[in-house]
Write an enzyme that holds these catalytic residues in place. Structure first.
Site, PDB file in Angstrom:
ATOM      1  N   SER A   1       5.646  -7.296  -9.189  1.00 53.98           N
ATOM      2  CA  SER A   1       4.661  -8.201  -8.609  1.00 53.98           C
ATOM      3  C   SER A   1       4.075  -7.595  -7.329  1.00 53.98           C
ATOM      4  CB  SER A   1       5.301  -9.568  -8.372  1.00 53.98           C
ATOM      5  OG  SER A   1       4.323 -10.538  -8.098  1.00 53.98           O
TER       6      SER A   1
ATOM      7  N   GLU B   1      -0.118 -13.238 -18.721  1.00 56.86           N
ATOM      8  CA  GLU B   1      -0.129 -13.442 -17.277  1.00 56.86           C
ATOM      9  C   GLU B   1      -1.476 -13.097 -16.647  1.00 56.86           C
ATOM     10  OE1 GLU B   1       2.501 -11.095 -14.906  1.00 56.86           O
ATOM     11  OE2 GLU B   1       2.229  -9.306 -16.131  1.00 56.86           O
TER      12      GLU B   1
ATOM     13  N   HIS C   1       6.213 -14.644 -15.415  1.00 55.38           N
ATOM     14  CA  HIS C   1       6.034 -13.601 -14.402  1.00 55.38           C
ATOM     15  C   HIS C   1       7.318 -13.447 -13.584  1.00 55.38           C
ATOM     16  CE1 HIS C   1       3.894 -11.186 -11.410  1.00 55.38           C
ATOM     17  NE2 HIS C   1       4.497 -11.906 -10.482  1.00 55.38           N
TER      18      HIS C   1
END
Length: 317
Positions: free
Chosen positions: A149, A243, A273
């Site tokens: 991320s 996502e 995620h």
């Protein structure tokens, strides 16, 4: 079945809650409590832990027992959390499993976060972690930099910043659902904005505004998506089919291909995620971490042995 239940819970409870939560400085500052609470959890016993100071922040070296100081390389890991949450405690279980999968020491950087630091400060801390490894007898071609991320953003930004500073590049990069472009216009228009199960696009926009703007304008040069990727080492990218960040990831894969940088993209379905960080012990989480470990070993497996020097002033648990 468990994955479907998690996706359903995220879509019906977590995402709507995040969508109405005011992401201001007060809320961001309170996110540090999550890492403090995670510090109460027991540490995995199959690893050794060494704290080192990077000046503005701390890092933790997590080594599978019997590997420390005599293995074939090191992994520099940069955690996710939207530049707001996460830390050495929240990701320790995942880092320990990843160290076991890679059979290598992992340096996990507890970089500074919003609202007390900018994204540029976070990048600076991660570069300090990379520099620490180089200064402690770990050759660049024995290092892989990885993150999930926001940590994926930092992995790319670290390699790019190191190159621009004249430092040698690492042997490989790993981005697990990396956020690569602070500009959210393309992401808002993409199908992922509707199919994303966990994070509303408003969260990305708020973080980008608070952490990436200079005098009211988004600093485009900050995003790895806008950087020159020529000469970067081989890359492993991971994305979820549904996502919101898939747009960033596929665009980066295309740019790497155009620049003749070796890149492999793995697409997952049926997960949320950050699942490898949230549920590292799940079957899917372990599979993901083993994929990363295999990539890391492949990047440094043919190199000669090295021995990391850990200062005697480091704390050892």
């Amino acid at each position: 079945m468990r994955s479907r239940a998690v996706v359903s819970l995220a879509r019906t409870v977590v995402r709507p809650t995040l969508g109405v939560l005011p992401l201001n400085s007060t809320v961001m500052a309170s996110a540090s409590l999550i890492d403090r609470a995670a510090g109460l959890l027991p540490r995995p016993r199959d690893c050794e832990y060494h704290r080192v100071s990077l000046g503005a922040c701390e890092a933790e070296i997590v080594s599978p027992r019997g590997v420390q100081g005599s293995s074939g390389g090191a992994l520099l890991y940069l955690h996710g959390g939207g530049f707001v949450a996460g830390g050495l405690n929240t990701h320790r279980r995942m880092i320990a499993l990843l160290a076991g999968c890679a059979r290598l020491p992992v340096m996990h950087v507890g970089y500074r976060k919003l609202p007390h630091a900018t994204i540029r400060d976070s990048v600076s801390d991660c570069v300090s972690g990379y520099r620490w490894l180089l200064e402690h007898d770990v050759p660049a071609d024995r290092i892989v930099v990885a993150g999930e991320s926001a940590g994926g953003f930092l992995a790319f930004a670290t390699a790019i910043a190191a190159r621009d500073k004249g430092m040698p590049l690492p042997s490989g990069l790993v981005g697990i659902s990396p956020w690569l472009d602070l500009d959210c216009a393309t992401k808002r228009a993409a199908s992922g904005a509707q199919t994303e199960a966990l994070l509303p696009i408003s969260v990305f926009e708020a973080v980008a505004r608070l952490g990436g703007e200079v005098d009211g304008e988004l600093d485009a040069a900050l995003s790895p998506a806008n950087a020159d990727v020529t000469g970067l080492p081989p890359v492993l990218l991971v994305a979820l089919r549904s996502e919101v960040l898939r747009t960033d990831i596929e665009a980066m894969a295309a740019r790497l291909g155009d620049a003749r940088v070796s890149c492999v993209l793995h697409l997952w379905r049926g997960q949320i995620h950050g699942f490898s960080a949230l549920f590292p012990a799940s079957a899917e989480g372990r599979e993901m971490l083993c994929d990363v470990g295999e990539f890391v070993r492949a990047r440094i497996g043919a190199q000669p042995a090295w021995r990391m020097r850990i200062p005697t002033t480091s704390s050892v648990q």
